[in-house]
Design a protein around this motif. Structure first.
Motif, PDB file in Angstrom:
ATOM      1  N   GLY A  16      -5.906 -10.303  -2.983  1.00 23.46           N
ATOM      2  CA  GLY A  16      -7.002  -9.537  -2.400  1.00 23.46           C
ATOM      3  C   GLY A  16      -7.985  -9.139  -3.485  1.00 23.46           C
ATOM      4  N   PHE A  17      -9.253  -9.072  -3.121  1.00 23.79           N
ATOM      5  CA  PHE A  17     -10.305  -8.722  -4.077  1.00 23.79           C
ATOM      6  C   PHE A  17     -11.255  -7.703  -3.462  1.00 23.79           C
ATOM      7  N   ALA A  18     -11.738  -6.798  -4.283  1.00 19.32           N
ATOM      8  CA  ALA A  18     -12.779  -5.855  -3.886  1.00 19.32           C
ATOM      9  C   ALA A  18     -14.111  -6.393  -4.411  1.00 19.32           C
ATOM     10  N   VAL A  19     -15.134  -6.326  -3.574  1.00 16.36           N
ATOM     11  CA  VAL A  19     -16.473  -6.745  -3.991  1.00 16.36           C
ATOM     12  C   VAL A  19     -17.146  -5.543  -4.646  1.00 16.36           C
ATOM     13  N   LEU A  25     -16.126  -9.678  -8.383  1.00 15.29           N
ATOM     14  CA  LEU A  25     -14.870  -9.403  -7.707  1.00 15.29           C
ATOM     15  C   LEU A  25     -13.870  -8.738  -8.643  1.00 15.29           C
ATOM     16  N   ARG A  26     -13.090  -7.819  -8.072  1.00 19.83           N
ATOM     17  CA  ARG A  26     -12.004  -7.169  -8.809  1.00 19.83           C
ATOM     18  C   ARG A  26     -10.741  -7.338  -7.985  1.00 19.83           C
ATOM     19  N   ARG A  27      -9.687  -7.915  -8.616  1.00 19.31           N
ATOM     20  CA  ARG A  27      -8.429  -8.126  -7.896  1.00 19.31           C
ATOM     21  C   ARG A  27      -7.800  -6.775  -7.573  1.00 19.31           C
ATOM     22  N   ASP A  66      -7.376   1.304   0.042  1.00 19.11           N
ATOM     23  CA  ASP A  66      -7.829   0.711  -1.225  1.00 19.11           C
ATOM     24  C   ASP A  66      -7.759  -0.809  -1.201  1.00 19.11           C
ATOM     25  N   GLY A  67      -7.378  -1.399  -0.046  1.00 13.67           N
ATOM     26  CA  GLY A  67      -7.313  -2.842   0.092  1.00 13.67           C
ATOM     27  C   GLY A  67      -5.960  -3.450  -0.205  1.00 13.67           C
TER      28      GLY A  67
END
Length: 114
Positions: A16-19, A25-27, A66-67
């Motif tokens: 999963g990644f946060a934009v 992208l941040r894993r 938090d994803g």
């Protein structure tokens, strides 16, 4: 979409990644799924993710604020005939998974879940 070789029996890794605001992208987490993950689906409310696997399984995850991904109770679920794609209904109450017809003489199947 996850991917892999449907003839491989090794599990795949789902990431999963946060934009970020700048588009990078941040894993934010990883989870193991069965081999050859297919087209995944997220519920309309963004709370759950479902990923089919060529191992005749559908993996379900709760998506934290938090994803991060946490397996849902009972996951993975049986799905016949090499499931390839998952789709959630607009109300989020049902999941449909298509089988690829790879094991049953090219006869494709659709499995429904609530």
């Amino acid at each position: 979409m996850a991917n892999g070789n449907p003839l491989d029996s090794d599990p795949d890794l789902l990431s999963g990644f946060a934009v970020q605001p700048d588009g990078t992208l941040r894993r934010i987490g990883q989870a193991m799924i069965g081999p050859a993950g297919g087209v995944a689906s997220i519920t309309p409310d963004g709370r759950f993710l479902y990923v089919p696997s060529a191992a005749n399984q559908v993996f379900g995850f709760a998506i934290a604020a938090d994803g991060a991904l946490q397996p849902v109770a009972g996951s993975p679920f049986f799905a016949p005939d090499v499931p390839l794609q998952a789709a959630v209904t607009p109300d989020g109450r049902h999941l449909y998974v298509t089988g690829g017809g790879l094991l049953a003489g090219n006869t494709r199947k659709v499995s429904g879940y609530s």
